[in-house]
Scaffold this active site. Structure first.
Site, short mmCIF file in Angstrom:
data_model
loop_
_atom_site.label_atom_id
_atom_site.label_comp_id
_atom_site.label_asym_id
_atom_site.label_seq_id
_atom_site.Cartn_x
_atom_site.Cartn_y
_atom_site.Cartn_z
N GLY A 215 0.79 -1.24 0.00
CA GLY A 215 0.00 0.00 0.00
C GLY A 215 0.82 1.28 0.00
O GLY A 215 0.36 2.31 0.49
N LYS A 216 2.04 1.22 -0.57
CA LYS A 216 2.89 2.43 -0.62
C LYS A 216 2.19 3.56 -1.38
O LYS A 216 2.08 4.67 -0.90
CB LYS A 216 4.22 2.12 -1.34
CG LYS A 216 5.20 1.30 -0.59
CD LYS A 216 6.56 1.31 -1.28
CE LYS A 216 6.53 0.79 -2.71
NZ LYS A 216 6.14 -0.61 -2.83
N GLU A 241 5.13 5.04 -12.45
CA GLU A 241 4.59 3.69 -12.61
C GLU A 241 3.15 3.71 -13.13
O GLU A 241 2.83 3.08 -14.13
CB GLU A 241 4.65 2.95 -11.27
CG GLU A 241 4.30 1.48 -11.37
CD GLU A 241 4.52 0.76 -10.05
OE1 GLU A 241 4.99 -0.38 -10.10
OE2 GLU A 241 4.22 1.33 -8.99
N ARG A 250 -7.98 6.13 -8.34
CA ARG A 250 -7.67 5.79 -6.94
C ARG A 250 -8.08 6.94 -6.01
O ARG A 250 -8.61 6.72 -4.92
CB ARG A 250 -6.17 5.51 -6.77
CG ARG A 250 -5.66 4.26 -7.48
CD ARG A 250 -5.87 3.00 -6.66
NE ARG A 250 -4.94 2.88 -5.55
CZ ARG A 250 -3.74 2.32 -5.63
NH1 ARG A 250 -3.29 1.84 -6.78
NH2 ARG A 250 -2.97 2.23 -4.57
N GLN A 363 11.14 0.66 -3.24
CA GLN A 363 10.98 -0.79 -3.11
C GLN A 363 11.99 -1.32 -2.08
O GLN A 363 13.04 -0.71 -1.87
CB GLN A 363 11.25 -1.49 -4.45
CG GLN A 363 10.20 -1.22 -5.50
CD GLN A 363 8.94 -2.05 -5.30
OE1 GLN A 363 8.61 -2.42 -4.18
NE2 GLN A 363 8.24 -2.30 -6.38
N ARG A 382 16.63 -1.21 -0.84
CA ARG A 382 17.19 -1.86 -2.02
C ARG A 382 18.26 -1.00 -2.69
O ARG A 382 18.07 0.19 -2.90
CB ARG A 382 16.05 -2.12 -3.00
CG ARG A 382 16.36 -3.10 -4.08
CD ARG A 382 15.08 -3.58 -4.69
NE ARG A 382 15.27 -3.90 -6.08
CZ ARG A 382 14.27 -4.02 -6.94
NH1 ARG A 382 13.04 -3.84 -6.55
NH2 ARG A 382 14.50 -4.31 -8.19
N GLU A 383 19.37 -1.60 -3.02
CA GLU A 383 20.42 -1.07 -3.89
C GLU A 383 21.32 0.01 -3.30
O GLU A 383 22.32 0.33 -3.90
CB GLU A 383 19.81 -0.53 -5.20
CG GLU A 383 19.29 -1.64 -6.07
CD GLU A 383 18.54 -1.12 -7.29
OE1 GLU A 383 18.67 -1.74 -8.33
OE2 GLU A 383 17.84 -0.11 -7.18
N GLY A 385 22.82 2.00 0.48
CA GLY A 385 22.82 2.50 1.85
C GLY A 385 22.78 4.01 1.86
O GLY A 385 22.47 4.63 2.87
N ARG A 421 15.00 12.01 12.11
CA ARG A 421 15.90 13.08 12.57
C ARG A 421 15.21 14.05 13.51
O ARG A 421 15.86 14.87 14.14
CB ARG A 421 16.46 13.85 11.36
CG ARG A 421 17.59 13.11 10.68
CD ARG A 421 18.48 13.99 9.85
NE ARG A 421 19.56 13.16 9.27
CZ ARG A 421 19.88 13.12 7.99
NH1 ARG A 421 19.21 13.86 7.14
NH2 ARG A 421 20.86 12.36 7.57
#
Length: 449
Positions: A215-216, A241, A250, A363, A382-383, A385, A421
């Site tokens: 549900g992002k 997307e 939506r 993602q 993902r991918e 840091g 933060r």
């Protein structure tokens, strides 16, 4: 020859600069208007700039401003000239026709200062081109950044005295204390989440990450709709997307509380049509802009957002689909990790430059699927840091019933604040309403909404 040299001087008006300072010395009631509209760097002549800097400082410390105190201020600042300062102050008061026209004098000084800054930016860009230090795209990005900074009334790069920063912080604290009930930042529409992250704050990069199907996009659209309706500012949604029509559908489902499946299939009752008509009218009044171009880089988004009046929020769906500024081929020989790292850094810079919250969806890797506790962690990003480093807030979405059909927490979503933060990290439980692809606070039922 002398005439040519004079023509080549940077734009300025000696008379207007003198008249502004003269007005202040004649009538101290002009000071707030002058200080509000001009900065020391707006004055071209050094002597005028030094006198205005003194007046500016004295005003900040609520000191009395008149010819005698200003002369004393010049002495304390070490810019007093025994031979000229007293005579020059008298001259300024004599050449000023009347303090009543100070607004017009201010406008002339501002106009000349603006022209100088445009000329400086043009010279820097010409230098970049002649030296061959940047590609065409980099020069264009630099040009847009410089012109945008001038339009916003601030230097593209510059050292700011801490005293100036402290004053703006005190103003902000005073503003917050007078409105203590509200969250400091833009509201998400979910009170529990607002309390956890203090709302969406200006210049923050906020990352919302989850596995597919959690549900992002729904959460992002929730926030977009609330900001577009209630913040009084413009919210921009970049969808890499989904198409504009899918997003609008939506949003209508969300606003009208009509089952999304009915909208997809078109099987709508008269009652549904009434709700949709009301929702469409409501959405028409919101300040929401949508871009569904799938091939945008951060620089493209930044350029588009700079042209939006009264911008309040930028949402990007989603990070891994974005192009790096170098285009598709720049990282052909390198790993995607470097590209994502560059994109996340550019997004943080964009948030600071536009001075609005930037919410970016992301993602997660498949790592949670292999664990017994499938709740996401920062290491699952993902991918890169670098995303974790650049983001001010990182939030994960997790629904237990997605993995366990017999879960006790049916339609309960967890929003896990994994990095913050502005405060502590914690978990917030939200109600997931799958039929309307929307989230709400647990204590708010569908009817109350």
């Amino acid at each position: 020859m002398e005439e040519e040299l004079l023509i080549r001087q940077m734009p300025h008006s000696v008379e207007a600069e003198q008249a502004v300072i003269g007005s202040v010395l004649i009538d101290a009631r002009c000071v707030p208007e002058v200080v509000e509209n001009l900065h020391p760097e707006d004055f071209y002549l050094r002597q005028n700039r030094e006198i205005f800097e003194t007046i500016y400082t004295m005003f900040n410390f609520s000191e009395t401003i008149d010819p005698v105190t200003v002369l004393e201020g010049l002495r304390q600042n070490g810019v007093y000239d025994e031979n000229n300062s007293r005579n020059y102050i008298l001259q300024l008061m004599e050449v000023t026709p009347t303090a009543a026209n100070v607004g017009e004098y201010i406008q002339i000084v501002k106009d000349k200062s603006l022209l100088r800054r445009v000329a400086e930016a043009a010279a820097d860009l010409t230098g970049m081109i002649q030296e061959g230090t940047g590609t065409a795209q980099e020069v264009l990005d630099a040009a847009e950044q410089r012109i945008y900074a001038i339009r916003q009334g601030r230097a593209a790069q510059g050292l700011t005295p801490i005293s100036t920063v402290v004053l703006s912080v005190l103003d902000r604290l005073e503003e917050l204390s007078q409105n203590s009930a509200a969250v400091p930042g833009l509201s998400t529409g979910l009170p529990d989440l607002d309390a956890a992250i203090s709302g969406l704050n200006d210049s923050d990069l906020i990352l919302l990450a989850a596995r597919p199907g959690m549900g992002k996009t729904s959460m992002a659209l929730n926030i977009l709709l609330h900001a577009g309706k209630f913040s009084g500012k413009t919210a921009v949604f970049f969808s890499l997307e989904m198409s504009r029509e899918q997003l609008a559908m939506r949003l209508i489902s969300n606003e009208a509380f009509v089952d999304n499946q009915k909208l997809v299939t078109g099987k709508l009752s008269d009652d549904d049509w009434d709700k949709i008509a009301l929702a469409a009218a409501s959405l028409g009044k919101t300040h929401i802009l949508i871009d569904d171009n799938p091939a945008l880089s951060v620089a493209d988004m930044n350029a588009k957002c700079r042209r939006v009046e009264n911008l309040g929020l930028v949402i990007i769906d989603y990070l891994q689909l974005m192009q790096s500024a170098g285009g598709k081929n720049r990282y052909a020989g390198e790993n995607r990790q470097q590209a994502v790292s560059d994109i996340s850094r550019a997004m943080k810079i964009m948030a600071k430059e536009l001075n609005v919250p930037v919410l970016c969806l992301s993602q997660l890797s498949r790592a949670p699927e292999g664990r017994s506790d499938k709740r996401p962690m920062l290491s699952d990003l993902r991918e890169s840091g670098a995303i974790e480093q650049d983001a001010d807030i990182v939030m994960f979405l997790y629904r237990d019933d997605y993995y366990n059909e017999d879960s006790e927490n049916r339609n309960i979503a967890e929003c896990i604040v994994a990095k913050n933060r502005h405060g502590e990290t914690r978990k917030i439980e939200l109600q997931w309403l799958p039929a309307y692809t929307t989230f709400s606070s647990l204590d708010r039922t569908h009817e109350e909404s």
